[in-house]
Design an enzyme around this catalytic site. Structure first.
Site, PDB file in Angstrom:
ATOM      1  N   ARG A 119      28.450 -61.158  63.189  1.00 43.98           N
ATOM      2  CA  ARG A 119      29.107 -61.362  62.068  1.00 43.98           C
ATOM      3  C   ARG A 119      28.338 -62.278  61.123  1.00 43.98           C
ATOM      4  O   ARG A 119      28.849 -62.907  60.263  1.00 43.98           O
ATOM      5  CB  ARG A 119      30.482 -62.058  62.309  1.00 43.98           C
TER       6      ARG A 119
ATOM      7  N   SER B  48      41.230 -60.394  59.015  1.00 42.76           N
ATOM      8  CA  SER B  48      41.129 -61.635  59.974  1.00 42.76           C
ATOM      9  C   SER B  48      40.378 -62.754  59.095  1.00 42.76           C
ATOM     10  O   SER B  48      39.642 -62.721  58.566  1.00 42.76           O
ATOM     11  CB  SER B  48      40.237 -61.216  60.920  1.00 42.76           C
TER      12      SER B  48
ATOM     13  N   GLU C  96      36.620 -66.775  57.822  1.00 46.57           N
ATOM     14  CA  GLU C  96      36.013 -65.435  57.434  1.00 46.57           C
ATOM     15  C   GLU C  96      36.049 -65.518  55.946  1.00 46.57           C
ATOM     16  O   GLU C  96      34.794 -65.173  55.477  1.00 46.57           O
ATOM     17  CB  GLU C  96      36.884 -64.189  58.136  1.00 46.57           C
TER      18      GLU C  96
END
Length: 343
Positions: free
Chosen positions: A158, A236, A332
């Site tokens: 990520r 998320s 995030e």
């Protein structure tokens, strides 16, 4: 004042930018650069952005270029070049229709193709870096166009150099090398195998696998809804955090899941940690901010929400997990405020 950033983000929050430019024409990039002046903030689909209530004191460029081109580079190998503003979901649809395997498990992930390498977007054991050969990007430091091969992109779980060097790069095109096949990549996730009714390692038909991913994501609240109380969200809100061996043992002892990411880092489930700390679906966390009705790992903006209240909710949730477990959660969404941004 400029256009409201709330009109271009899925949270539907955020004040005006001083200047908001929309980049439609790939050939017009030099004109966009000249109009932007100093280093701007780059906005894709707005699905991972929390813009400040006061807005942004600077220039925002919204990437809206579209287009997919493909040409063969081998017997069953196709190179696909995609404009940065193309929605990632549209790329997946195109590849499945053309019988190209390599991105079929990325369906349902919001955002644009240009944003996908920044986060190294991935799901079900597949990530954008797996088949990416290079990107064309503009370097705001050297003020030049450049090609960055996969090994120059610094891909990790990520993350990428585009995320760790915020503001330096604007991705203009992404090139992938895909395989012509009627079959999907091997199924690596148990719940997807159950959803598709196949054993782990099976290679189901390409279209069947892609449809199964969308159905599974929708069932688990992992797609952006178009109606209902959860419509204003950014997916998320926390990444699955890395944990030490003692922390992993404590999570397992409490019944929580622990896994290794593709880089070999041991991680705990952010959603489980929040539930362990008492967060539940639909719980109101701050004024106008609640956990999704489908999952605690998604925050939704309701009536009366502000970017400040969402930020306070992020801080409260991460603080509760840290106090209870010693594990640090990293959010995030990119927090866009003033002339700077915080990842």
């Amino acid at each position: 004042m400029g256009e409201l950033l709330a009109d271009y983000t899925t949270f539907r929050l955020g004040g005006p930018a001083d200047q908001l430019l929309t980049h439609h024409d790939p050939d017009g990039w030099p004109d966009t650069v000249r109009a932007a002046g100093e280093r701007p903030f780059i906005l894709g689909g707005g699905s991972n952005i929390l813009a400040a209530d006061a807005g942004y004191r600077g220039t925002v460029i919204r990437m809206a270029t579209r287009g997919i081109t493909a040409h063969p580079v081998g017997t069953d190998t196709i190179e696909v070049t995609v404009q940065a503003g193309e929605p990632l979901s549209e790329l997946v649809t195109y590849c499945v229709a053309e019988g190209l395997s390599g991105v079929e498990y990325l369906g349902g992930i919001p955002g644009t193709v240009g944003a996908a390498p920044v986060q190294n977007a991935g799901a079900y054991g597949q990530q954008i870096a797996d088949h990416l050969t290079h990107v064309t990007a503009y370097d705001w430091t050297s003020r030049q166009l450049t090609h960055l091969d996969t090994d120059q992109c610094g891909f990790r779980y990520r993350s990428s150099r585009f995320k760790t060097e915020p503001g330096r790069w604007t991705i203009l095109t992404v090139t992938l090398r895909l395989t012509r096949s009627r079959r999907a990549a091997p199924v690596a996730y148990s719940h997807l195998a159950r959803a598709l009714d196949v054993p782990l390692g099976a290679r189901p038909p390409l279209a069947e696998a892609a449809a199964g991913v969308i159905a599974d994501r929708r069932a688990r609240g992992l797609t952006l809804p178009t109606t209902g109380p959860d419509v204003r969200q950014a997916g998320s809100i926390f990444m699955n955090p890395p944990v030490t061996a003692p922390q992993a043992a404590a999570v397992r002892a409490a019944g929580g899941p622990v896994h290794q990411d593709p880089d070999g880092v041991t991680r705990a489930s952010a959603g489980w940690l929040l539930e362990h700390c008492g967060y539940t679906r639909g719980l109101h966390v701050e004024p106008g901010v609640a956990c999704s009705s489908r999952r605690v790992l998604t925050l939704t903006a309701r009536n009366g929400a502000t970017a400040s209240s969402v930020t306070a909710a992020l801080q409260r949730m991460a603080g509760d997990v840290a106090q209870a477990t010693g594990i640090e959660l990293r959010h995030e969404p990119v927090l866009l405020h003033g002339p700077t941004m915080t990842a």
